[in-house]
Design an enzyme around this catalytic site. Structure first.
Site, PDB file in Angstrom:
ATOM      1  N   GLU A 155       0.722  -1.399   0.100  1.00 45.20           N
ATOM      2  CA  GLU A 155       0.034   0.050  -0.070  1.00 45.20           C
ATOM      3  C   GLU A 155       0.851   1.761   0.404  1.00 45.20           C
ATOM      4  O   GLU A 155       0.212   2.177   0.572  1.00 45.20           O
ATOM      5  CB  GLU A 155      -0.998  -0.032   1.039  1.00 45.20           C
ATOM      6  N   GLU A 268      -6.179 -10.290  -1.450  1.00 45.05           N
ATOM      7  CA  GLU A 268      -6.360  -9.401  -0.671  1.00 45.05           C
ATOM      8  C   GLU A 268      -8.283  -9.987  -0.843  1.00 45.05           C
ATOM      9  O   GLU A 268      -8.406  -8.786  -1.470  1.00 45.05           O
ATOM     10  CB  GLU A 268      -6.512  -8.385   0.436  1.00 45.05           C
TER      11      GLU A 268
END
Length: 332
Positions: A155, A268
């Site tokens: 991220e 995810e």
């Protein structure tokens, strides 16, 4: 009498758990069906508490062929103080996976969140470089040969496609990416090294386009990035994005694959308020993209999800499969 009651209770629980294992294993496995369709794994997350849960563990054992630690490999869990490492939680998951013959994904080496204050307060480039190299080398070396792939950086992009502000980018610029990946490659040359991010669900979105451009540059420059992982939560409305339909998942995966990475994966997956069609869309997206090797669902039961109020998983709060489970099996 108390001791006898406890023994009886434990025996009953063990019997119930054993029956549950048998019933789950009798069903068709998501992982087996997915690998039969040509992919590498269909996985899920794990922690010690989840693996000790007699309702959760049999589903993990039966349906999922790869495991990712939800939290116990993150920096705040593994090195809360400089040089003070703690691997208890992660080792439990690794040992379980090895015993059960499951793949392992390491998550994650560098992330701006769940980062100890002693790291976030570093302002000297040489010091931060050394800290990154030590942390990455220690973790990757510990499970060398046991972990299939590591999410090396996680991220690191902002919603406009630029680098996110963090201690890593503020002190080292984008060079922290090279530093981390090179340290990981040196520690385990055979492990697949991933860059992982969210809001990459739409190929036309600014973050996706900036991500694809920059990662392509890094790969072309020799940064050892093997794979790209995406958190695909299409219907989850982030602060900077209104949520994306699952129909765009295939185009998004194709865009990520165009960077030159050797593989991509949905690392995810949890979809708030999803229909069976949404789940099938994502599964088909991976099936239709040659470089997509696997899917990791972020949890088994809605009961244990960090987004429980959005009903984002394949099993309900009673650990029973939803309609989407059967829809995926049917699609495979």
């Amino acid at each position: 009498m108390v001791q006898f009651s406890s023994i009886v209770q434990c025996t009953l629980l063990a019997t119930a758990a054993s029956a549950y294992v048998t019933s789950r294993q009798a069903a068709e496995s998501l992982h087996d069906a997915f690998t039969a369709a040509g992919k590498k794994y269909f996985g899920n997350i794990a922690e010690q508490a989840l693996l000790e849960n007699p309702q959760n563990e049999p589903i993990i054992a039966a349906d999922f062929g790869a495991l990712t630690c939800e939290n116990s490999m993150k920096w705040d869990a593994t090195e809360p103080t400089q040089g003070g490492y703690n691997f208890d939680g992660a080792d439990y998951v690794v040992n379980y996976a090895v015993e059960k013959g499951k793949l392992l994904r390491g998550h994650t080496l560098l992330w701006h969140s769940q980062l100890p204050s002693w790291v976030s307060q570093i302002s000297d480039p040489a010091t931060l470089t050394g800290v990154i190299q030590d942390h990455v080398t220690t973790l990757v070396s510990r499970w060398k040969g046991q972990i299939y792939a590591w999410d090396v950086v996680n991220e690191i992009f902002a919603e406009d496609g630029s680098l996110r502000e963090s201690v890593f980018s503020n002190v080292l610029g984008e060079d922290f990416v090279r530093i981390a990946f090179e340290a990981a490659r040196a520690a385990d040359p055979d492990c697949k090294l991933y860059i992982n991010d969210y809001n990459l669900d739409d190929a036309s979105y600014s973050k996706t386009q900036g991500f694809v451009s920059k990662v392509g540059e890094w790969i072309a420059a020799g940064v050892p990035i093997d794979g790209i992982g995406m958190w695909l939560a299409c219907l989850f409305k982030h602060a900077y994005a209104g949520g994306f339909p699952t129909s765009g998942a295939q185009a998004a995966l194709e865009a990520l694959a165009s960077t030159g990475a050797s593989e991509v994966a949905v690392t995810e997956l949890d979809i708030g308020g999803a229909t069976s069609d949404d789940w099938v869309n994502v599964v088909n997206a991976c099936l239709n993209v040659e470089k997509c090797i696997g899917i990791t669902v972020w949890g088994v039961s809605d009961k244990d999800s960090w987004r429980a109020d959005e009903s984002p998983l394949l099993f309900d709060v009673n650990y029973q499969p939803k309609d989407a489970y059967g829809a995926i099996i049917a699609a495979l």
